[in-house]
Design a protein around this motif. Sequence first.
Motif, PDB file in Angstrom:
ATOM      1  N   PHE A  94      24.370  18.937  -9.785  1.00  0.00           N
ATOM      2  CA  PHE A  94      23.110  18.975 -10.526  1.00  0.00           C
ATOM      3  C   PHE A  94      21.899  19.405  -9.687  1.00  0.00           C
ATOM      4  O   PHE A  94      20.802  19.502 -10.226  1.00  0.00           O
ATOM      5  CB  PHE A  94      22.839  17.592 -11.136  1.00  0.00           C
ATOM      6  CG  PHE A  94      23.922  17.115 -12.052  1.00  0.00           C
ATOM      7  CD1 PHE A  94      24.076  17.674 -13.323  1.00  0.00           C
ATOM      8  CD2 PHE A  94      24.810  16.135 -11.650  1.00  0.00           C
ATOM      9  CE1 PHE A  94      25.090  17.248 -14.165  1.00  0.00           C
ATOM     10  CE2 PHE A  94      25.829  15.701 -12.487  1.00  0.00           C
ATOM     11  CZ  PHE A  94      25.972  16.270 -13.750  1.00  0.00           C
ATOM     12  N   SER A 149      23.297  23.655 -15.219  1.00  0.00           N
ATOM     13  CA  SER A 149      23.365  22.229 -14.877  1.00  0.00           C
ATOM     14  C   SER A 149      22.401  21.848 -13.759  1.00  0.00           C
ATOM     15  O   SER A 149      22.512  20.760 -13.198  1.00  0.00           O
ATOM     16  CB  SER A 149      24.792  21.866 -14.446  1.00  0.00           C
ATOM     17  OG  SER A 149      25.187  22.637 -13.322  1.00  0.00           O
ATOM     18  N   TRP A 151      19.698  20.263 -13.033  1.00  0.00           N
ATOM     19  CA  TRP A 151      18.780  19.317 -13.666  1.00  0.00           C
ATOM     20  C   TRP A 151      17.803  18.699 -12.672  1.00  0.00           C
ATOM     21  O   TRP A 151      16.800  18.106 -13.076  1.00  0.00           O
ATOM     22  CB  TRP A 151      19.575  18.196 -14.338  1.00  0.00           C
ATOM     23  CG  TRP A 151      20.459  18.682 -15.452  1.00  0.00           C
ATOM     24  CD1 TRP A 151      20.483  19.940 -16.004  1.00  0.00           C
ATOM     25  CD2 TRP A 151      21.436  17.919 -16.150  1.00  0.00           C
ATOM     26  NE1 TRP A 151      21.424  20.013 -17.000  1.00  0.00           N
ATOM     27  CE2 TRP A 151      22.029  18.780 -17.118  1.00  0.00           C
ATOM     28  CE3 TRP A 151      21.891  16.613 -16.064  1.00  0.00           C
ATOM     29  CZ2 TRP A 151      23.038  18.363 -17.975  1.00  0.00           C
ATOM     30  CZ3 TRP A 151      22.897  16.194 -16.923  1.00  0.00           C
ATOM     31  CH2 TRP A 151      23.455  17.062 -17.866  1.00  0.00           C
TER      32      TRP A 151
END
Length: 803
Positions: A94, A149, A151
């Motif tokens: 992430f 992804s 994040w």
Amino acid sequence: MTESTHLLSSKRIPQSISERQRALKESGVGKAAHLIKDAVIGHQEAPYEGYYDPYENEQSVTRNNISVICGRLVVRLRGAVTFSSWVLFMLTFFEPPPWCRDSSNLLLDEGGHDGTYSHEYGDCKQLFDAYGTTEDGEENQELYPSSNSMWLTIYQSKLIELVCVCFISLFMAFAFADDGFVLRLFFYPGYKRWTHAIQCIVLVCLLTSAIFDNTTCNPFLRMLILGTFLRKFQLELWTFLKMIPEMMVPLSMLAIVVVFYAWFGVVIFYDSPQGIASFPNLAEGMWSLWICVTTANYPDVMMPSYNEHRGVALYFISFMVLSFFYLMNLVLAISVNAYDDSIESRKSSRDKLSKKLLLEAYSLLDVNGEDSVSRKSIMHVMTILNQDIPEIRGLTDDEKSIMYALLDKDGSNTISLDEFLVFSSVLLLKLAKKSDYATFVEIHLPSVSTSNSYQCLCKYVKSKRFENVMEIVLVLNALIVAAQDYPMLAGHDVSHDPHYGDGYIDTVWEGAETLFTVVYVMEAMLKIMVNGWKRYIESPRNAFDFFMTVLVVLASAYVYYPNAYNNRTLIEFVVMARVLRLSRLLFAIEKFRIFGAISLDIIPAAASVFLVLLFIAYSFASAGMLLYGGVISRDPNNVHYQSLMEADDFVDSNYWANNFNDMFSGMNVLFNMLVVNNWTTQSSGLELATGNKWLVRLYFLSFNLLGVIGISNVITSFVLNAFFQQLATINGRQGPEENVEGEAVISGSRAVFDSSVITGTETGLRESYFARIQPKHRDVELDEREALRQLFSGTSTASTESN
């Protein structure tokens, strides 16, 4: 209420301290309790002299107390520190990938980067958010395909990492205090030394990388520290490493066959279309045949020559018979045999360790050499197990009495050596009062529970006839669902149907489905009323039924109750939930029930084997990000783009998303490798894009050997071993009720017994109990029924098979 719960009460604290002090006045009790704990767990990180003994040196009271307290904290926090290690492990998925954080790492032609740099994401966000028209004319395409992804920002990732590292460091400090602040004990030779050394080195490296802002090696360090906290993973990894030498024999034979056939192929196909395409030299010929072994290019590889001469098929068929059908299956056979031997060795080692530790504990408690241990000593040991050793669940006074009675098989009120050697098995028992399973009606409405009508209802609900009725209802439900979904399943457009997705019960099908839902709710209520919640939910079948019924009821109420939030997606979910509910029909078939029960036992134990595969894939995906991050792109300014466009198979297959631009994408590429098909398309794309085909081939070959052949065979070996072990165990569980010498009645994997007198020893109790074996390990060879039979038999067993 357990003693550990009593300790939370201020009124019990002085009493608990007093009990502990009385117990420790007896020589050897503290050390014996720890030895018994290791015997129960079936694992010892170091011999007892490799730990600080807080019971020997009475002058170091402060250090002793700190050691005991920190020892408890180490056990209590082990789950939290393992979770922190998992958080570190998952950060790689992430956070911004390392390859695109710094613009100096970008392989872009002049003009391909606008020079802007984000302190939050580096250059990653600019690249991953870039869309444009590709050279082949496709508009609005991702120029650097990723899994989206990312994040976390760089700062957030670093902050989370530092928090986890600090927490793990605190845990290590507690472990050091548990060892009495003695470095010699903290780094005691063997398992403790290498695990603690690795953990300390990794923590220092992670802190250093945070200070100097260099995260290149962080994924590997995170994986390493997580592995040190996963004992079961270590066992399976060690098993795999021990199997490698044995697997090398058939793999070496395979290599010889590949070399010979490649040599032969270069000669016989010289200067032919087949030779130019697949056998231009020995190395290329070996690569073509290796791909053939994986079946990824068969029969394509032989078609140029086979179209001209049918006899060429003998060359390829003979190679496939030798390599794929014989040698690859020989690798599997050797893997299965080696894994079976490893499981037997593991079980034997655990039994020997348990016996050795119990013998040592017995010698400590038999102070006077009378070849027996008193009841008082056993109770003192249980007190220390309760208060100082959190690995052993807290025991009530009643449970202590029952466990002592199970040890004292001859009723002499002393424990002989043979009786003592089942101590670790006795501590694996999970006891529950039969009264705890009383139903609501039996507790609050005793007059109703004893009435003839209620007893008839109970008899009917527990009968096979009731199950048969519900199975008929399920079949009818299946027919209704099939009729309702037929237009959609047949490919018809149902979006124009005014009744589809309107959120109302306005069709016959919806009315019938609602009626079925009501029937399932009534079934669950009847079973809970008759069996009681505790007995009802212990059944996997009932747990599944209850979950699906509640799920459908809640979703249906949300959809059909008039409100402003009805939506088509949720209605489709309700339909799918109803379809899933029909899987209950599988429980009606005996073979499916057996396979389901076996799966419930195998899957938890299989987690450690799959973890080995996860770690291998994780390490290769991390290496792939470092080596090939940003190589697969549709950005014309990327220096690899023009070379990549020459990979016709890759481009024509639209494999752009199969890349190493981030962790999820890399893991997907490696999963594609595990299922073998079309992996050469991925490989050819990277070969042309990087211009270094042999490095790419070495990367894929290494993962193929370790992941596809190595670990996949280990997983297959595990499943075969576990299946046959558990099939025998399940068949044993399904046997008739067994009365063990009048002491207990064993049904399935549970025993019920009268606690007043156990194996000739009076306990002073008056209730009936249920007993189950609850092992501390997850090995699948445990036969709970046999373990219970040994515990409740009047004959002591010198060695136990339940550990």
